[in-house]
Motif scaffolding. Structure first.
Motif, PDB file in Angstrom:
ATOM      1  N   TYR A  20       0.846  -1.083   0.081  1.00 58.78           N
ATOM      2  CA  TYR A  20      -0.028   0.077  -0.008  1.00 58.78           C
ATOM      3  C   TYR A  20       0.959   1.232   0.009  1.00 58.78           C
ATOM      4  N   THR A  21       0.334   2.294  -0.453  1.00 53.83           N
ATOM      5  CA  THR A  21       1.102   3.542  -0.550  1.00 53.83           C
ATOM      6  C   THR A  21       1.060   4.326   0.788  1.00 53.83           C
ATOM      7  N   LEU A  22       1.797   5.478   0.941  1.00 53.81           N
ATOM      8  CA  LEU A  22       1.574   6.044   2.372  1.00 53.81           C
ATOM      9  C   LEU A  22       0.373   6.721   2.491  1.00 53.81           C
ATOM     10  N   THR A  23      -0.331   7.148   1.355  1.00 55.37           N
ATOM     11  CA  THR A  23      -1.373   7.659   1.135  1.00 55.37           C
ATOM     12  C   THR A  23      -2.663   6.959   1.658  1.00 55.37           C
ATOM     13  N   GLN A  24      -2.533   5.611   1.197  1.00 53.07           N
ATOM     14  CA  GLN A  24      -3.631   4.636   1.511  1.00 53.07           C
ATOM     15  C   GLN A  24      -3.357   4.303   2.979  1.00 53.07           C
ATOM     16  N   LEU A  25      -2.047   3.989   3.654  1.00 51.11           N
ATOM     17  CA  LEU A  25      -2.088   3.817   4.941  1.00 51.11           C
ATOM     18  C   LEU A  25      -2.503   5.018   5.790  1.00 51.11           C
ATOM     19  N   HIS A  26      -2.232   6.222   5.330  1.00 49.43           N
ATOM     20  CA  HIS A  26      -2.625   7.187   6.065  1.00 49.43           C
ATOM     21  C   HIS A  26      -4.224   7.503   5.979  1.00 49.43           C
ATOM     22  N   ILE A  27      -4.790   7.094   4.948  1.00 49.59           N
ATOM     23  CA  ILE A  27      -6.351   7.142   4.884  1.00 49.59           C
ATOM     24  C   ILE A  27      -6.981   5.952   5.852  1.00 49.59           C
ATOM     25  N   ILE A  28      -6.277   4.560   5.813  1.00 49.24           N
ATOM     26  CA  ILE A  28      -6.532   3.813   6.820  1.00 49.24           C
ATOM     27  C   ILE A  28      -6.640   4.315   8.471  1.00 49.24           C
ATOM     28  N   ALA A  29      -5.327   5.064   8.700  1.00 44.66           N
ATOM     29  CA  ALA A  29      -5.165   5.454   9.885  1.00 44.66           C
ATOM     30  C   ALA A  29      -6.095   6.321  10.402  1.00 44.66           C
ATOM     31  N   THR A  30      -6.557   7.273   9.396  1.00 45.29           N
ATOM     32  CA  THR A  30      -7.240   8.389   9.578  1.00 45.29           C
ATOM     33  C   THR A  30      -8.930   7.834  10.133  1.00 45.29           C
ATOM     34  N   ILE A  31      -9.269   6.591   9.208  1.00 45.93           N
ATOM     35  CA  ILE A  31     -10.706   6.359   9.322  1.00 45.93           C
ATOM     36  C   ILE A  31     -10.562   5.393  10.476  1.00 45.93           C
ATOM     37  N   LYS A  32      -9.215   4.905  10.957  1.00 43.09           N
ATOM     38  CA  LYS A  32      -9.397   4.029  12.478  1.00 43.09           C
ATOM     39  C   LYS A  32      -9.642   5.044  13.516  1.00 43.09           C
ATOM     40  N   GLU A  33      -8.921   6.212  13.262  1.00 45.02           N
ATOM     41  CA  GLU A  33      -9.266   7.184  14.279  1.00 45.02           C
ATOM     42  C   GLU A  33     -10.465   7.815  14.356  1.00 45.02           C
ATOM     43  N   LYS A  34     -11.240   8.075  13.327  1.00 40.13           N
ATOM     44  CA  LYS A  34     -12.461   8.929  13.226  1.00 40.13           C
ATOM     45  C   LYS A  34     -13.580   8.047  13.213  1.00 40.13           C
ATOM     46  N   GLY A  35     -13.379   6.828  12.668  1.00 38.77           N
ATOM     47  CA  GLY A  35     -14.437   5.446  12.695  1.00 38.77           C
ATOM     48  C   GLY A  35     -15.278   5.689  11.432  1.00 38.77           C
ATOM     49  N   LEU A  36     -15.260   6.932  10.939  1.00 35.48           N
ATOM     50  CA  LEU A  36     -16.159   6.958   9.757  1.00 35.48           C
ATOM     51  C   LEU A  36     -15.725   8.335   8.965  1.00 35.48           C
ATOM     52  N   ALA A  37     -15.516   8.197   7.671  1.00 36.60           N
ATOM     53  CA  ALA A  37     -14.802   9.339   6.966  1.00 36.60           C
ATOM     54  C   ALA A  37     -15.630   9.327   5.457  1.00 36.60           C
ATOM     55  N   ASN A  38     -15.484  10.544   4.855  1.00 30.54           N
ATOM     56  CA  ASN A  38     -15.928  10.586   3.513  1.00 30.54           C
ATOM     57  C   ASN A  38     -14.670  11.341   2.785  1.00 30.54           C
ATOM     58  N   ASN A  39     -14.601  11.560   1.550  1.00 28.44           N
ATOM     59  CA  ASN A  39     -13.961  12.155   0.883  1.00 28.44           C
ATOM     60  C   ASN A  39     -13.179  13.545   1.283  1.00 28.44           C
ATOM     61  N   THR A  40     -14.383  14.295   1.456  1.00 28.85           N
ATOM     62  CA  THR A  40     -14.058  15.689   1.899  1.00 28.85           C
ATOM     63  C   THR A  40     -13.148  15.505   3.494  1.00 28.85           C
ATOM     64  N   SER A  41     -13.689  14.909   4.147  1.00 26.89           N
ATOM     65  CA  SER A  41     -13.139  15.038   5.629  1.00 26.89           C
ATOM     66  C   SER A  41     -11.624  14.083   5.362  1.00 26.89           C
TER      67      SER A  41
END
Length: 156
Positions: free
Chosen positions: A43-64
């Motif tokens: 996975y790319t760093l961007t993809q891993l950061h997306i995963i980490a962000t969703i883990k932290e927030k629980g739910l996210a959309n493109n804007t967030s």
């Protein structure tokens, strides 16, 4: 030793650091250092950061995600597409607003997020161990140097 010689010595040390880091990265890719790193390396760093962000927030959309990661929405869309394909994320829509799409981690996504966190913690501990070799004044110089290098990189 005069200032010019010290600068040359510092430059050589920096070049050596870069060369050794690249060699270590290449060696890791060849050896797939560990099964965990092999899983994350797909996975790319961007993809891993997306995963980490969703883990932290629980739910996210493109804007967030775009706002949190300071990336364009098209970059988020591209990264999310692969995560959806690999069953790392699922799309969900709220009943009252079918237009808005949110992302949630699957079980595989949660496992990948946990693995990513563990690898981050290992790296953090390695760096802290290295920094234990320096006193407060030396750490201030290291911080100043790294911040200066970072600002220089941003200019290109």
């Amino acid at each position: 030793m005069d200032s010019v010689n010290k600068k040359e010595e510092a430059l050589e040390a920096l070049q050596h650091l870069i060369t050794e880091r690249e060699a270590a990265e290449k060696k890791r890719r060849i050896n797939k250092a560990s099964q965990e790193e092999a899983l994350v390396s797909g996975y790319t760093l961007t993809q891993l950061h997306i995963i980490a962000t969703i883990k932290e927030k629980g739910l996210a959309n493109n804007t967030s995600l775009s706002e949190s990661l300071k990336l364009s929405k098209p970059a988020i869309t591209k990264a999310v597409r692969k995560l959806l394909q690999h069953n790392i994320l699922v799309k969900i829509q709220q009943e009252d607003n079918k237009k808005e799409v949110y992302y949630l981690l699957t079980r595989s996504g949660e496992e990948l997020a946990l693995l990513h966190d563990q690898l981050h913690e290992q790296a953090r501990n390695r760096y802290l161990s290295i920094l234990d070799n320096f006193n407060t004044d030396e750490l201030e110089i290291i911080i100043k140097f790294l911040n200066t290098i970072t600002e220089n990189i941003k200019q290109y």
